[in-house]
Design a protein around this motif. Sequence first.
Motif, PDB file in Angstrom:
ATOM      1  N   GLN A   1      50.631  35.555  39.294  1.00 47.02           N
ATOM      2  CA  GLN A   1      50.051  35.456  40.408  1.00 47.02           C
ATOM      3  C   GLN A   1      48.607  35.699  40.239  1.00 47.02           C
ATOM      4  N   VAL A   2      48.319  36.907  39.412  1.00 50.32           N
ATOM      5  CA  VAL A   2      47.024  37.432  39.422  1.00 50.32           C
ATOM      6  C   VAL A   2      46.079  36.073  38.751  1.00 50.32           C
ATOM      7  N   LEU A   3      46.567  35.727  37.534  1.00 48.71           N
ATOM      8  CA  LEU A   3      45.923  34.613  36.808  1.00 48.71           C
ATOM      9  C   LEU A   3      45.623  33.399  37.740  1.00 48.71           C
ATOM     10  N   LYS A   4      46.848  32.921  38.488  1.00 55.53           N
ATOM     11  CA  LYS A   4      46.650  31.857  39.122  1.00 55.53           C
ATOM     12  C   LYS A   4      45.472  32.095  40.270  1.00 55.53           C
ATOM     13  N   LYS A   5      45.621  33.436  40.895  1.00 57.83           N
ATOM     14  CA  LYS A   5      44.567  33.668  41.942  1.00 57.83           C
ATOM     15  C   LYS A   5      42.975  33.509  41.227  1.00 57.83           C
ATOM     16  N   ILE A   6      42.911  34.052  40.075  1.00 54.73           N
ATOM     17  CA  ILE A   6      41.548  34.141  39.335  1.00 54.73           C
ATOM     18  C   ILE A   6      41.059  32.844  39.040  1.00 54.73           C
ATOM     19  N   LEU A   7      42.066  32.019  38.509  1.00 55.34           N
ATOM     20  CA  LEU A   7      41.675  30.619  38.227  1.00 55.34           C
ATOM     21  C   LEU A   7      41.446  29.800  39.358  1.00 55.34           C
ATOM     22  N   THR A   8      41.802  30.101  40.423  1.00 56.73           N
ATOM     23  CA  THR A   8      41.734  29.078  41.614  1.00 56.73           C
ATOM     24  C   THR A   8      40.992  29.605  42.825  1.00 56.73           C
ATOM     25  N   ASP A   9      40.573  30.776  42.644  1.00 51.92           N
ATOM     26  CA  ASP A   9      39.850  31.228  43.864  1.00 51.92           C
ATOM     27  C   ASP A   9      38.582  30.528  43.973  1.00 51.92           C
ATOM     28  N   ARG A  10      38.428  30.316  45.336  1.00 51.32           N
ATOM     29  CA  ARG A  10      37.136  29.569  45.823  1.00 51.32           C
ATOM     30  C   ARG A  10      36.311  30.527  46.891  1.00 51.32           C
ATOM     31  N   THR A  11      36.733  31.594  46.985  1.00 49.02           N
ATOM     32  CA  THR A  11      36.000  32.544  47.830  1.00 49.02           C
ATOM     33  C   THR A  11      34.735  32.634  47.364  1.00 49.02           C
ATOM     34  N   PRO A  12      33.483  32.227  48.367  1.00 47.77           N
ATOM     35  CA  PRO A  12      32.264  32.487  47.841  1.00 47.77           C
ATOM     36  C   PRO A  12      31.692  33.707  47.748  1.00 47.77           C
ATOM     37  N   GLY A  13      30.615  33.890  46.801  1.00 44.52           N
ATOM     38  CA  GLY A  13      30.193  35.363  46.460  1.00 44.52           C
ATOM     39  C   GLY A  13      30.784  35.863  45.351  1.00 44.52           C
ATOM     40  N   PRO A  14      30.424  37.119  45.068  1.00 49.40           N
ATOM     41  CA  PRO A  14      30.934  37.976  44.174  1.00 49.40           C
ATOM     42  C   PRO A  14      32.235  38.472  44.309  1.00 49.40           C
ATOM     43  N   PRO A  15      33.317  38.648  43.271  1.00 53.40           N
ATOM     44  CA  PRO A  15      34.636  38.933  43.584  1.00 53.40           C
ATOM     45  C   PRO A  15      34.773  40.077  44.084  1.00 53.40           C
ATOM     46  N   SER A  16      35.646  40.501  45.322  1.00 57.48           N
ATOM     47  CA  SER A  16      35.793  41.820  45.875  1.00 57.48           C
ATOM     48  C   SER A  16      36.835  41.938  45.803  1.00 57.48           C
ATOM     49  N   LEU A  17      37.488  43.312  45.395  1.00 64.04           N
ATOM     50  CA  LEU A  17      38.747  43.743  45.124  1.00 64.04           C
ATOM     51  C   LEU A  17      38.997  44.700  46.068  1.00 64.04           C
ATOM     52  N   PRO A  18      39.534  44.570  47.159  1.00 64.60           N
ATOM     53  CA  PRO A  18      39.487  45.555  48.289  1.00 64.60           C
ATOM     54  C   PRO A  18      41.024  46.580  47.817  1.00 64.60           C
ATOM     55  N   LYS A  19      41.064  47.663  48.045  1.00 64.44           N
ATOM     56  CA  LYS A  19      41.947  48.498  47.693  1.00 64.44           C
ATOM     57  C   LYS A  19      43.531  48.137  48.136  1.00 64.44           C
ATOM     58  N   SER A  20      43.358  47.938  49.377  1.00 69.29           N
ATOM     59  CA  SER A  20      44.808  47.471  50.096  1.00 69.29           C
ATOM     60  C   SER A  20      45.453  46.324  49.501  1.00 69.29           C
ATOM     61  N   ASP A  21      44.629  45.234  49.025  1.00 72.15           N
ATOM     62  CA  ASP A  21      45.165  44.026  48.723  1.00 72.15           C
ATOM     63  C   ASP A  21      44.135  43.366  47.488  1.00 72.15           C
ATOM     64  N   PRO A  22      44.080  43.919  46.457  1.00 71.27           N
ATOM     65  CA  PRO A  22      42.943  43.608  45.513  1.00 71.27           C
ATOM     66  C   PRO A  22      42.901  42.184  45.129  1.00 71.27           C
ATOM     67  N   PHE A  23      43.968  41.518  44.945  1.00 72.63           N
ATOM     68  CA  PHE A  23      44.258  39.940  44.556  1.00 72.63           C
ATOM     69  C   PHE A  23      44.290  39.213  45.886  1.00 72.63           C
ATOM     70  N   GLY A  24      44.576  39.682  46.947  1.00 66.42           N
ATOM     71  CA  GLY A  24      44.911  38.847  48.146  1.00 66.42           C
ATOM     72  C   GLY A  24      46.178  37.983  48.163  1.00 66.42           C
ATOM     73  N   LEU A  25      47.155  38.759  47.461  1.00 66.44           N
ATOM     74  CA  LEU A  25      48.516  38.151  47.330  1.00 66.44           C
ATOM     75  C   LEU A  25      49.689  38.700  48.163  1.00 66.44           C
ATOM     76  N   LYS A  26      49.308  39.785  49.122  1.00 68.75           N
ATOM     77  CA  LYS A  26      50.313  40.330  49.841  1.00 68.75           C
ATOM     78  C   LYS A  26      50.774  39.518  50.898  1.00 68.75           C
ATOM     79  N   ALA A  27      49.651  38.882  51.683  1.00 67.72           N
ATOM     80  CA  ALA A  27      50.197  37.865  52.779  1.00 67.72           C
ATOM     81  C   ALA A  27      50.611  36.650  51.981  1.00 67.72           C
ATOM     82  N   LEU A  28      50.759  36.046  50.840  1.00 67.49           N
ATOM     83  CA  LEU A  28      51.427  35.051  50.461  1.00 67.49           C
ATOM     84  C   LEU A  28      52.792  34.989  50.694  1.00 67.49           C
ATOM     85  N   ASP A  29      53.074  33.717  51.233  1.00 62.46           N
ATOM     86  CA  ASP A  29      54.652  33.362  51.159  1.00 62.46           C
ATOM     87  C   ASP A  29      54.847  32.368  50.128  1.00 62.46           C
ATOM     88  N   GLY A  30      55.437  32.974  48.767  1.00 61.92           N
ATOM     89  CA  GLY A  30      55.605  32.304  47.722  1.00 61.92           C
ATOM     90  C   GLY A  30      54.527  32.336  46.664  1.00 61.92           C
TER      91      GLY A  30
END
Length: 167
Positions: free
Chosen positions: A20-49
Amino acid sequence: MIFQETGVMEDEIKSYETAQVLKKILTDRTPGPPSLPKSDPFGLKALDGPLPLPPWISEDDIKYVVDKFDRTGFTGALNYYRTMDLNWELMAAWTGAQVKVAVLYVVGDEDMVYTTPGLKEYVHGGGFKKDVPFLQDIVVMEGVGHFLHQEKPQQSTGLIHDFIKKF
């Protein structure tokens, strides 16, 4: 999230599953420098699957890379970020030095580096040409992120081939 302390980020990645982490890194299109918030660094908690993959990368590709990282871990990759300040110090002697070879700059318009505030102005506003006086061309590939050689391999290879043929 702590990059400096070995093991903390590695454990965080394991808790989210390497694939999941690698998929996020490879496919992320969030503009600007990467940001890893402590609460959900990879933005994966809200995903459904699992994250869907774009056509340029397959589940087999992900499995191959996951197998490598599961065997060796992420410490080597993360050490680049852990030593960033040291790298700046070591490179200080070259501050202001120009790159004096022929250059073709190819970037995706959705690349996180290219979309970092101020970079487009630097690249297209003359700052880049000042630092790289033999800059031959700037190509911005539309709809492409950070991994342009994988996302558009024929176009990337063609640009490089055409550039090399000039010499």
